[in-house]
Design a protein around this motif. Structure first.
Motif, PDB file in Angstrom:
ATOM      1  N   GLU A   1      -7.682  -6.429  -4.801  1.00 61.29           N
ATOM      2  CA  GLU A   1      -8.437  -7.643  -4.492  1.00 61.29           C
ATOM      3  C   GLU A   1      -9.843  -7.300  -4.028  1.00 61.29           C
ATOM      4  O   GLU A   1     -10.823  -7.955  -4.413  1.00 61.29           O
ATOM      5  CB  GLU A   1      -7.710  -8.468  -3.440  1.00 61.29           C
ATOM      6  N   CYS A   2      -9.964  -6.266  -3.204  1.00 64.40           N
ATOM      7  CA  CYS A   2     -11.294  -5.824  -2.756  1.00 64.40           C
ATOM      8  C   CYS A   2     -12.174  -5.479  -3.953  1.00 64.40           C
ATOM      9  O   CYS A   2     -13.356  -5.836  -4.003  1.00 64.40           O
ATOM     10  CB  CYS A   2     -11.162  -4.602  -1.847  1.00 64.40           C
ATOM     11  N   GLY A   3     -11.592  -4.792  -4.919  1.00 62.54           N
ATOM     12  CA  GLY A   3     -12.343  -4.437  -6.118  1.00 62.54           C
ATOM     13  C   GLY A   3     -12.807  -5.655  -6.893  1.00 62.54           C
ATOM     14  O   GLY A   3     -13.934  -5.683  -7.402  1.00 62.54           O
ATOM     15  N   ARG A   4     -11.956  -6.668  -6.954  1.00 55.40           N
ATOM     16  CA  ARG A   4     -12.304  -7.882  -7.719  1.00 55.40           C
ATOM     17  C   ARG A   4     -13.447  -8.651  -7.082  1.00 55.40           C
ATOM     18  O   ARG A   4     -14.279  -9.236  -7.787  1.00 55.40           O
ATOM     19  CB  ARG A   4     -11.075  -8.797  -7.845  1.00 55.40           C
ATOM     20  N   ILE A   5     -13.506  -8.681  -5.741  1.00 54.06           N
ATOM     21  CA  ILE A   5     -14.521  -9.507  -5.078  1.00 54.06           C
ATOM     22  C   ILE A   5     -15.753  -8.699  -4.652  1.00 54.06           C
ATOM     23  O   ILE A   5     -16.699  -9.254  -4.107  1.00 54.06           O
ATOM     24  CB  ILE A   5     -13.929 -10.244  -3.858  1.00 54.06           C
ATOM     25  N   GLY A   6     -15.726  -7.386  -4.869  1.00 52.34           N
ATOM     26  CA  GLY A   6     -16.893  -6.579  -4.536  1.00 52.34           C
ATOM     27  C   GLY A   6     -16.959  -6.132  -3.086  1.00 52.34           C
ATOM     28  O   GLY A   6     -18.049  -5.842  -2.572  1.00 52.34           O
ATOM     29  N   LEU A   7     -15.819  -6.046  -2.421  1.00 51.29           N
ATOM     30  CA  LEU A   7     -15.763  -5.567  -1.039  1.00 51.29           C
ATOM     31  C   LEU A   7     -15.482  -4.062  -1.102  1.00 51.29           C
ATOM     32  O   LEU A   7     -14.394  -3.642  -1.460  1.00 51.29           O
ATOM     33  CB  LEU A   7     -14.654  -6.299  -0.277  1.00 51.29           C
ATOM     34  N   ARG A   8     -16.462  -3.237  -0.734  1.00 51.81           N
ATOM     35  CA  ARG A   8     -16.372  -1.796  -0.982  1.00 51.81           C
ATOM     36  C   ARG A   8     -15.960  -0.968   0.227  1.00 51.81           C
ATOM     37  O   ARG A   8     -15.451   0.137   0.074  1.00 51.81           O
ATOM     38  CB  ARG A   8     -17.710  -1.264  -1.489  1.00 51.81           C
ATOM     39  N   HIS A   9     -16.200  -1.461   1.441  1.00 55.02           N
ATOM     40  CA  HIS A   9     -15.958  -0.655   2.636  1.00 55.02           C
ATOM     41  C   HIS A   9     -14.655  -1.092   3.297  1.00 55.02           C
ATOM     42  O   HIS A   9     -14.530  -2.234   3.759  1.00 55.02           O
ATOM     43  CB  HIS A   9     -17.127  -0.789   3.610  1.00 55.02           C
ATOM     44  N   ILE A  10     -13.700  -0.173   3.336  1.00 47.29           N
ATOM     45  CA  ILE A  10     -12.347  -0.515   3.753  1.00 47.29           C
ATOM     46  C   ILE A  10     -11.811   0.539   4.713  1.00 47.29           C
ATOM     47  O   ILE A  10     -11.936   1.742   4.464  1.00 47.29           O
ATOM     48  CB  ILE A  10     -11.406  -0.599   2.527  1.00 47.29           C
ATOM     49  N   HIS A  11     -11.229   0.074   5.797  1.00 52.55           N
ATOM     50  CA  HIS A  11     -10.525   0.946   6.739  1.00 52.55           C
ATOM     51  C   HIS A  11      -9.046   0.587   6.697  1.00 52.55           C
ATOM     52  O   HIS A  11      -8.679  -0.580   6.872  1.00 52.55           O
ATOM     53  CB  HIS A  11     -11.081   0.749   8.159  1.00 52.55           C
ATOM     54  N   ILE A  12      -8.193   1.577   6.466  1.00 51.18           N
ATOM     55  CA  ILE A  12      -6.749   1.345   6.407  1.00 51.18           C
ATOM     56  C   ILE A  12      -6.097   1.930   7.657  1.00 51.18           C
ATOM     57  O   ILE A  12      -5.987   3.148   7.813  1.00 51.18           O
ATOM     58  CB  ILE A  12      -6.120   1.963   5.144  1.00 51.18           C
ATOM     59  N   LEU A  13      -5.681   1.061   8.562  1.00 49.81           N
ATOM     60  CA  LEU A  13      -4.952   1.476   9.755  1.00 49.81           C
ATOM     61  C   LEU A  13      -3.535   1.933   9.396  1.00 49.81           C
ATOM     62  O   LEU A  13      -2.999   2.872   9.978  1.00 49.81           O
ATOM     63  CB  LEU A  13      -4.889   0.309  10.743  1.00 49.81           C
ATOM     64  N   THR A  14      -2.949   1.279   8.434  1.00 49.69           N
ATOM     65  CA  THR A  14      -1.535   1.438   8.087  1.00 49.69           C
ATOM     66  C   THR A  14      -1.105   2.887   7.899  1.00 49.69           C
ATOM     67  O   THR A  14      -1.789   3.677   7.262  1.00 49.69           O
ATOM     68  CB  THR A  14      -1.251   0.680   6.774  1.00 49.69           C
ATOM     69  N   SER A  15       0.067   3.209   8.455  1.00 53.87           N
ATOM     70  CA  SER A  15       0.696   4.505   8.207  1.00 53.87           C
ATOM     71  C   SER A  15       1.801   4.307   7.162  1.00 53.87           C
ATOM     72  O   SER A  15       2.000   3.204   6.666  1.00 53.87           O
ATOM     73  CB  SER A  15       1.271   5.078   9.502  1.00 53.87           C
ATOM     74  N   GLY A  16       2.506   5.400   6.850  1.00 55.41           N
ATOM     75  CA  GLY A  16       3.575   5.314   5.852  1.00 55.41           C
ATOM     76  C   GLY A  16       3.179   5.898   4.518  1.00 55.41           C
ATOM     77  O   GLY A  16       3.763   5.557   3.485  1.00 55.41           O
ATOM     78  N   PHE A  17       2.216   6.802   4.544  1.00 55.02           N
ATOM     79  CA  PHE A  17       1.723   7.400   3.301  1.00 55.02           C
ATOM     80  C   PHE A  17       2.068   8.896   3.272  1.00 55.02           C
ATOM     81  O   PHE A  17       3.178   9.282   3.622  1.00 55.02           O
ATOM     82  CB  PHE A  17       0.222   7.142   3.170  1.00 55.02           C
ATOM     83  N   LYS A  18       1.142   9.719   2.889  1.00 53.06           N
ATOM     84  CA  LYS A  18       1.418  11.142   2.691  1.00 53.06           C
ATOM     85  C   LYS A  18       1.898  11.830   3.969  1.00 53.06           C
ATOM     86  O   LYS A  18       2.653  12.812   3.918  1.00 53.06           O
ATOM     87  CB  LYS A  18       0.157  11.833   2.162  1.00 53.06           C
ATOM     88  N   GLU A  19       1.464  11.305   5.107  1.00 48.11           N
ATOM     89  CA  GLU A  19       1.834  11.938   6.381  1.00 48.11           C
ATOM     90  C   GLU A  19       3.334  11.882   6.648  1.00 48.11           C
ATOM     91  O   GLU A  19       3.859  12.620   7.487  1.00 48.11           O
ATOM     92  CB  GLU A  19       1.055  11.307   7.536  1.00 48.11           C
ATOM     93  N   THR A  20       4.067  11.015   5.926  1.00 46.67           N
ATOM     94  CA  THR A  20       5.510  10.909   6.118  1.00 46.67           C
ATOM     95  C   THR A  20       6.265  12.080   5.499  1.00 46.67           C
ATOM     96  O   THR A  20       7.429  12.325   5.838  1.00 46.67           O
ATOM     97  CB  THR A  20       6.055   9.612   5.503  1.00 46.67           C
ATOM     98  N   GLY A  21       5.618  12.790   4.571  1.00 44.71           N
ATOM     99  CA  GLY A  21       6.276  13.888   3.894  1.00 44.71           C
ATOM    100  C   GLY A  21       7.252  13.447   2.825  1.00 44.71           C
ATOM    101  O   GLY A  21       8.017  14.262   2.283  1.00 44.71           O
ATOM    102  N   THR A  22       7.217  12.156   2.464  1.00 46.79           N
ATOM    103  CA  THR A  22       8.127  11.637   1.446  1.00 46.79           C
ATOM    104  C   THR A  22       7.415  11.476   0.112  1.00 46.79           C
ATOM    105  O   THR A  22       6.186  11.340   0.058  1.00 46.79           O
ATOM    106  CB  THR A  22       8.693  10.266   1.863  1.00 46.79           C
TER     107      THR A  22
END
Length: 218
Positions: free
Chosen positions: A88-109
């Motif tokens: 959605e950010c790409g569609r509306i032209g919003l380029r600067h994004i901070h992702i607080l969310t965890s659950g990615f590579k740091e999980t080791g899964t």
């Protein structure tokens, strides 16, 4: 890329995606509350499709429904929902994004690693600049951007770059207790797109002197 990081630290319009109506929750509602307490001078847009108002502000169902394209999006949704927000950010032209969310590579899964790789692909395809995931993101008292750390904080010479959000927060708070202000600080988290070197070069170029502390992968 490194010449376009200023909006992370001087946003006029911030969209916080995933703001709970529970005042005791960590994440989007915590960021919103702290920014309000600090007197953020710009406009704050809480995003929650199930709410009409949060902490006295009109709530919006999604980024596309905002009256303006935000300068910065803070994403605080479950990991599985993050890629759709980036699209959605790409569609509306919003380029600067901070992702607080965890659950990615740091999980080791495998699932977490695949989600993070998907984030990186979307960023490359859409031209997005992303801090995180699994990060506390940017902090800049001079512009009222204090969603964590010392609130409202004090502008000064200190620059902090760290993988760890907790470390970045505690260091800025400790510096504040000693009467040392912070120019810019950033927790880079997993560095799926932007990394510590991007911010190190940016801070040097923008004359953020004092302590530059890097504890992430360099």
């Amino acid at each position: 890329m490194r010449s376009h990081l200023e909006p992370f630290f001087k946003p006029r319009h911030i969209a916080i995606v995933g703001v709970s109506q529970s005042m005791s929750s960590f994440g989007g509602i915590s960021f919103l509350r702290k920014l309000q307490e600090a007197g953020f001078p710009g406009t704050l847009y809480p995003i929650n499709p199930k709410a009409t108002e949060i902490r006295g502000l009109r709530a919006y169902p999604n980024l596309s429904s905002l009256p303006v394209v935000a300068d910065l999006a803070m994403v605080c949704l479950a990991a599985a929902n993050v890629p759709a927000v980036l699209e959605e950010c790409g569609r509306i032209g919003l380029r600067h994004i901070h992702i607080l969310t965890s659950g990615f590579k740091e999980t080791g899964t495998e699932e977490g690693s695949q989600l993070e790789e998907r984030i990186a692909r979307i960023a490359k395809e859409k031209g997005l600049l992303i801090i995180g995931p699994n990060s506390m993101g940017p902090y800049c008292p001079a512009s009222g951007l204090t969603p964590w750390g010392a609130i409202p904080g004090e502008p000064g010479p200190l620059g902090v770059i760290s993988q760890s959000g907790g470390f970045t927060q505690r260091l800025t708070e400790y510096a504040y207790s000693l009467g040392i202000g912070t120019d810019k600080a950033v927790s880079v988290g997993n560095e799926a797109v932007l990394d510590s070197l991007d911010f190190l070069e940016f801070m040097v170029r923008t004359k953020t002197y004092g302590l530059l502390l890097c504890t992430s992968r360099v």
